[in-house]
Design an enzyme around this catalytic site. Sequence first.
Site, mmCIF file in Angstrom:
data_model
loop_
_atom_site.group_PDB
_atom_site.id
_atom_site.type_symbol
_atom_site.label_atom_id
_atom_site.label_comp_id
_atom_site.label_asym_id
_atom_site.label_seq_id
_atom_site.Cartn_x
_atom_site.Cartn_y
_atom_site.Cartn_z
ATOM 1 N N HIS A 13 0.881 -1.139 -0.023
ATOM 2 C CA HIS A 13 -0.043 0.121 -0.139
ATOM 3 C C HIS A 13 0.900 1.280 -0.053
ATOM 4 O O HIS A 13 0.453 2.331 0.122
ATOM 5 C CB HIS A 13 -0.884 0.078 1.431
ATOM 6 C CG HIS A 13 -2.100 0.899 1.483
ATOM 7 N ND1 HIS A 13 -2.150 1.896 2.126
ATOM 8 C CD2 HIS A 13 -2.989 1.178 0.316
ATOM 9 C CE1 HIS A 13 -3.159 2.835 1.753
ATOM 10 N NE2 HIS A 13 -3.746 2.240 0.431
ATOM 11 N N LYS A 15 3.171 4.373 -1.272
ATOM 12 C CA LYS A 15 3.242 5.382 -2.414
ATOM 13 C C LYS A 15 4.684 6.096 -2.445
ATOM 14 O O LYS A 15 4.660 6.848 -1.720
ATOM 15 C CB LYS A 15 1.972 6.177 -2.534
ATOM 16 C CG LYS A 15 0.818 5.510 -2.435
ATOM 17 C CD LYS A 15 -0.003 5.484 -1.115
ATOM 18 C CE LYS A 15 -1.343 5.169 -0.901
ATOM 19 N NZ LYS A 15 -1.769 3.927 -1.720
ATOM 20 N N ASP A 20 16.428 9.906 -8.536
ATOM 21 C CA ASP A 20 17.920 9.739 -8.537
ATOM 22 C C ASP A 20 18.588 9.735 -7.133
ATOM 23 O O ASP A 20 19.589 9.988 -6.613
ATOM 24 C CB ASP A 20 18.566 11.333 -9.199
ATOM 25 C CG ASP A 20 18.360 11.234 -10.428
ATOM 26 O OD1 ASP A 20 18.097 10.320 -11.093
ATOM 27 O OD2 ASP A 20 18.456 12.314 -11.021
ATOM 28 N N HIS A 193 -8.832 11.436 1.210
ATOM 29 C CA HIS A 193 -7.966 10.196 1.270
ATOM 30 C C HIS A 193 -6.585 10.258 1.976
ATOM 31 O O HIS A 193 -5.573 9.471 1.981
ATOM 32 C CB HIS A 193 -7.643 10.013 -0.436
ATOM 33 C CG HIS A 193 -6.963 8.508 -0.506
ATOM 34 N ND1 HIS A 193 -5.740 8.467 -0.965
ATOM 35 C CD2 HIS A 193 -7.451 7.407 -0.333
ATOM 36 C CE1 HIS A 193 -5.307 7.057 -0.981
ATOM 37 N NE2 HIS A 193 -6.414 6.434 -0.483
ATOM 38 N N LYS A 195 -3.818 10.738 4.700
ATOM 39 C CA LYS A 195 -3.578 10.186 6.148
ATOM 40 C C LYS A 195 -2.394 10.677 6.848
ATOM 41 O O LYS A 195 -1.137 10.533 6.613
ATOM 42 C CB LYS A 195 -3.165 8.574 5.837
ATOM 43 C CG LYS A 195 -3.813 7.719 4.809
ATOM 44 C CD LYS A 195 -3.245 7.937 3.421
ATOM 45 C CE LYS A 195 -3.887 7.018 2.351
ATOM 46 N NZ LYS A 195 -5.191 6.495 2.561
ATOM 47 N N ASP A 200 0.145 19.724 18.420
ATOM 48 C CA ASP A 200 0.935 20.679 19.306
ATOM 49 C C ASP A 200 1.921 21.550 18.784
ATOM 50 O O ASP A 200 2.936 22.008 19.286
ATOM 51 C CB ASP A 200 1.525 20.088 20.529
ATOM 52 C CG ASP A 200 0.699 19.718 21.367
ATOM 53 O OD1 ASP A 200 -0.661 19.561 21.206
ATOM 54 O OD2 ASP A 200 0.993 18.586 22.172
#
Length: 274
Positions: A13, A15, A20, A193, A195, A200
């Site tokens: 999952h 991404k 380079d 979508h 996450k 603080d």
Amino acid sequence: RPMLSAIQNNRDHRKITIIDGKVGFTGGINLADEYINTYAKHGYWKDAAVKVKGKAAWSLTLMFLEMWELCCGKQQNVKQFFPENEKISGKEPEGFVQPYADSPMDDENVGEHVYLQILNNAKDYVYICTPYLIVDDSMVSALCLAAKSGVDVRIITPHIWDKTFIHMTTRSYYRELIHGGVKIYEYTPGFVHAKSYVCDDRIATVGTINMDFRSLYLHFECGTLLYGCKAVMDVKKDMEECFPKCHEVTMGDCRQGVIGDLLTSVLRVLAPLM
């Protein structure tokens, strides 16, 4: 492989994009038209990602190469991908940037531990973005305990969902969390979508890890922890700009009748499989 095995749940999952070995990107953004809102699949698509340079980018490179080796079954010399022609450290940064990986092939739930550590150490506020909210008792307890301790705990979830039963399961947690002092906001323009956590004005994390059983326990995941750097305030600003576009969920919104309560009770039993 078409075989009956729990390993089929161990989805990659992550991404990750690296250029380079010097620049890296990670977050919730997949390669699809809806992620850049050229195709309105579920209303406006709200997502988040971070760009890192230097040693942090090299950490993401190693995560990618690890998965590449796992898929290909062939070990390779990772040193050949190290950007040798220039210093990888660059200028002295402020604060800390720490990419981290989570794998179902060990006994350490890194993603969950990062989230719990933020909640357990919060003093003033914790803002959270997650497309799914399907969590175990320890996470529910941490969220409610932080709120009961005077921390402003807010969670942004989608108002327009992508999976009906999963969204119904997400909503089944609202009543318990609101009763514990947690504020729930549904993003009305479309689907969230992202996450991400911010806490603080000093710590944030952006990555691929949803607040559900699959991301926390079964998937290969990754994230980037930010501490004491300017990007923390960028994450906070992004969340604060979302709140006016959200509907704050109340206890009245959680009423769904006898049949609805029965259905969500069944879904809660099945929650670990979602």
